[in-house]
Design a protein around this motif. Structure first.
Motif, PDB file in Angstrom:
ATOM      1  N   GLN A  87       2.277  -0.401   3.536  1.00  0.00           N
ATOM      2  CA  GLN A  87       0.824  -0.212   3.541  1.00  0.00           C
ATOM      3  C   GLN A  87       0.435   0.682   4.704  1.00  0.00           C
ATOM      4  O   GLN A  87       1.062   0.642   5.762  1.00  0.00           O
ATOM      5  CB  GLN A  87       0.117  -1.567   3.721  1.00  0.00           C
ATOM      6  N   LYS A  88      -0.645   1.456   4.491  1.00  0.00           N
ATOM      7  CA  LYS A  88      -1.109   2.304   5.584  1.00  0.00           C
ATOM      8  C   LYS A  88      -1.997   1.506   6.542  1.00  0.00           C
ATOM      9  O   LYS A  88      -1.999   1.712   7.732  1.00  0.00           O
ATOM     10  CB  LYS A  88      -1.864   3.503   5.034  1.00  0.00           C
ATOM     11  N   CYS A  89      -2.788   0.582   5.984  1.00  0.00           N
ATOM     12  CA  CYS A  89      -3.564  -0.300   6.848  1.00  0.00           C
ATOM     13  C   CYS A  89      -3.432  -1.726   6.319  1.00  0.00           C
ATOM     14  O   CYS A  89      -3.064  -1.930   5.171  1.00  0.00           O
ATOM     15  CB  CYS A  89      -5.016   0.136   6.907  1.00  0.00           C
TER      16      CYS A  89
ATOM     17  N   LYS B 249       5.860  -2.367  12.052  1.00  0.00           N
ATOM     18  CA  LYS B 249       5.237  -1.053  12.056  1.00  0.00           C
ATOM     19  C   LYS B 249       6.317   0.016  12.235  1.00  0.00           C
ATOM     20  O   LYS B 249       7.226  -0.143  13.043  1.00  0.00           O
ATOM     21  CB  LYS B 249       4.222  -0.948  13.201  1.00  0.00           C
TER      22      LYS B 249
ATOM     23  N   LEU C 231       3.807  -1.403   8.077  1.00  0.00           N
ATOM     24  CA  LEU C 231       2.712  -0.449   8.259  1.00  0.00           C
ATOM     25  C   LEU C 231       3.270   0.917   8.646  1.00  0.00           C
ATOM     26  O   LEU C 231       4.239   1.010   9.401  1.00  0.00           O
ATOM     27  CB  LEU C 231       1.768  -0.944   9.365  1.00  0.00           C
ATOM     28  N   TYR C 232       2.675   1.945   8.126  1.00  0.00           N
ATOM     29  CA  TYR C 232       3.075   3.301   8.534  1.00  0.00           C
ATOM     30  C   TYR C 232       1.811   4.137   8.689  1.00  0.00           C
ATOM     31  O   TYR C 232       0.752   3.773   8.180  1.00  0.00           O
ATOM     32  CB  TYR C 232       4.027   3.921   7.512  1.00  0.00           C
ATOM     33  N   ASP C 233       1.907   5.247   9.408  1.00  0.00           N
ATOM     34  CA  ASP C 233       0.721   6.097   9.521  1.00  0.00           C
ATOM     35  C   ASP C 233       0.957   7.424   8.823  1.00  0.00           C
ATOM     36  O   ASP C 233       2.041   7.688   8.320  1.00  0.00           O
ATOM     37  CB  ASP C 233       0.288   6.259  10.987  1.00  0.00           C
ATOM     38  N   GLU C 234      -0.077   8.262   8.841  1.00  0.00           N
ATOM     39  CA  GLU C 234      -0.007   9.516   8.080  1.00  0.00           C
ATOM     40  C   GLU C 234       1.129  10.426   8.509  1.00  0.00           C
ATOM     41  O   GLU C 234       1.638  11.204   7.715  1.00  0.00           O
ATOM     42  CB  GLU C 234      -1.336  10.268   8.217  1.00  0.00           C
TER      43      GLU C 234
END
Lengths: 213, 371
Positions: free
Chosen positions: B344-346, B358, B317-320
């Protein structure tokens, strides 16, 4: 891992009779006599696993190899034409497939014959050979009432003693084929579990010869 | 190109290995289009496993079919005057009715055909390649071999009617001895030899011994041909896997001589089927002889003993705010260790993963371990 022989038996009286034959042949599985609702029984010592299935499903289990061998009526084999070996006529569960009609039935050959049956494939093949035009009405049970209610002219069904027919004022007008229980085997299992299967068939033919003497 | 064997499915691996095998023996690949004129199949309907064929009208009004079979096309394209023996293999999709669902199915088929002046060596070679093909799929196999010359001689000698003959042949293919006895009793044929032929099953030495005891002098030529080839197959290392089984019976209007079927332990139906089909050749106005077989690869799918319970090893998982380079570095690091990674973002629904990670500013953090 030991090779197990998987045997599909038809639920009911016929299946119990067959099990007794197999037991005598040296493939016993005592746990089957326990009075419970289990469907699968195993005797690792004798390399054998039995399971009870609906009689008309035995051929399906065997064709797909979920069971190596099984016992099915010839009616089922003729109806579904499964790709299996038919190793032996066990000479039990005997009856016949027949055409029956109301006692005063007159067969007008100029009309398309309306036939009610559970066995559409057998019916189609039988009348196909005679070159007779028919309409098939597929029913799942209580076939006997179809001619009485005018749903069909005749029925094609299994006749054992003929009592049901008589009580409903019907009679057999034509015999199609004799039916009895057959020992069937999956084609692939026959190759890879050959010694177990041959042992069983040998023992059972011995039993049948003895009872014929 | 390096291909990881693990990625290949059973049937895909088999295709590559079978092609390699056939090419090694000088068979060249036969390529054909998906369509063939319907006419070809109508004329030889009974040769096909089922007579249900998908048809459509081509732009010029011709009735076309999606090929249900490859052999007929190969024969059609074989030239009469070719010297020597034409050896081809194919790897094509055919379109047939599937037994269970009664609807059309695309089936991957690999097979080979040997057409021309077929001699004993050619027959042996094809049978050996059939055994080799089965061996590639699994070493627990059985190749059942029969000789139609013997069966048809025995049936001919009984002088049965055409209708009874087809009933008898059905019984033979089902090993239904009680059925054979019943038909013969009703119609007054002598069933002795046929009964014994169908009953006998096993290794060549066992069966050949039984054949000797039967009065089959008139077809000793077939028996010695059968004996020579199966014995040699046993000698090259296939002892115990080659069986003689007279219940292997293909349509005798097309086939003659050797017919065979291959079985794999764990697959409920035959995976290989073949034979000599000189009669089909002459029906199609060809003078030469032919032998071939096909392997049904669609059956291998269920054979795979896979322990596949996860869609992917790692979900990352990664964020913006994640930096492209940091994300790429992390994924490269994980994949280079042989793991599969899905970024995947979510959290996506219904994905089974072994590990959930993450990407944080400090690095990768483990959130969940499933395996």
């Amino acid at each position: 891992m030991k090779t197990m022989l998987n045997i599909a038996l038809p639920k009911g009286r016929l299946g119990e009779k067959v099990y007794n034959m197999f037991e005598k042949a040296g493939f016993e599985c005592p746990s089957i006599h326990e009075n419970n609702r289990k469907l699968i029984f195993e005797n690792a010592e004798k390399n054998v696993r039995y399971f009870w299935v609906k009689p008309s499903d035995v051929a399906i289990y065997v064709e797909h190899g979920a069971a190596d061998i099984g016992v099915a009526g010839k009616d089922i084999l003729l109806e579904y034409e499964p790709d299996v070996y038919e190793l032996m006529d066990l000479d039990i569960g005997k009856c016949r497939m027949a055409v029956a009609a109301k006692k005063d039935f007159y067969d007008d050959v100029e009309k398309t014959l309306k036939v009610a049956t559970k066995f559409t494939n057998i019916t189609k093949n039988y009348y196909g050979k005679l070159g007779r035009d028919i309409d098939i009405i597929h029913l799942n049970g209580s076939i006997e009432i179809a001619p009485i209610l005018g749903l069909s002219d005749v029925i094609v069904d299994i006749v054992e003693t003929g009592t049901t027919l008589k009580e409903n004022n019907l009679e057999v007008i034509e015999s199609i084929v004799d039916i009895s229980a057959r020992l069937i085997s999956n084609k692939s299992s026959f190759k890879f579990k050959n010694s177990l299967i041959e042992k069983l068939t040998d023992e059972i033919s011995k039993q049948m010869e003895e009872s014929n003497d | 190109m390096n291909i990881n064997n693990k990625i290949l499915k059973n049937e895909e691996r088999a295709i590559f290995e079978l092609r390699e095998l056939y090419q090694k023996y000088g068979y060249s690949q036969f390529k054909m289009s998906k369509f063939e004129e319907y006419d070809l199949y109508v004329r030889n309907k009974n040769f096909l496993v089922s007579d249900n064929i998908i048809t459509f009208t081509d732009t010029n009004g011709k009735l076309m079919a999606l090929k249900p079979d490859v052999t007929l096309s190969i024969i059609k394209n074989s030239k009469e005057n070719d010297k020597g023996v034409k050896k081809v293999y194919y790897n094509e999709n055919v379109y047939r009715i599937s037994n269970g669902t009664k609807s059309y199915k695309e089936i991957m088929q690999v097979g080979l055909e040997c057409i021309g002046d077929i001699d004993t060596y050619n027959i042996f070679e094809v049978l050996k390649l059939a055994a080799d093909s089965l061996n590639i799929i699994s070493d627990e196999f059985v190749l059942d071999i029969s000789h139609l010359g013997i069966i048809s001689y025995v049936i001919e000698r009984m002088s049965v009617s055409a209708e009874d003959e087809s009933e008898l042949i059905k019984c033979i293919s089902e090993k239904n001895i009680d059925g054979i006895v019943k038909i013969c009793k009703e119609k007054g044929y002598s069933s002795d030899i046929l009964e014994k032929l169908v009953q006998t099953y096993g290794t060549p030495s066992e069966v050949l011994k039984t054949l000797k005891e039967l009065d089959l002098d008139m077809c000793c030529e077939y028996i010695s041909e059968l004996s020579e080839i199966v014995t040699y197959l046993e000698n090259i290392g296939y002892g115990g896997k080659i069986k003689i089984d007279f219940s292997v019976i293909n349509d005798m209007h097309y086939y003659n001589g050797f017919v065979f079927k291959g079985f794999i332990n764990g697959i409920s139906t035959g995976v290989l089927s073949g034979g000599q089909y000189d009669k089909l050749m002459s029906k199609m106005d060809k003078n030469s002889k032919a032998i071939g077989f096909a392997v049904y690869l669609d059956l291998l799918e269920r054979f795979e003993k896979s322990d596949k319970r996860f869609d992917v090893d790692i979900v990352l998982l990664y964020d913006e705010n994640a930096e492209l380079s940091a994300l790429n570095d992390a994924i490269s690091m994980l994949t280079s260790n042989g793991k599969s990674v899905m970024a995947q973002k979510c959290m996506p629904d219904k994905i089974k993963y072994k590990q959930l990670l993450k990407l944080q500013e400090r690095g990768v953090e483990i959130i969940e371990n499933n395996a």
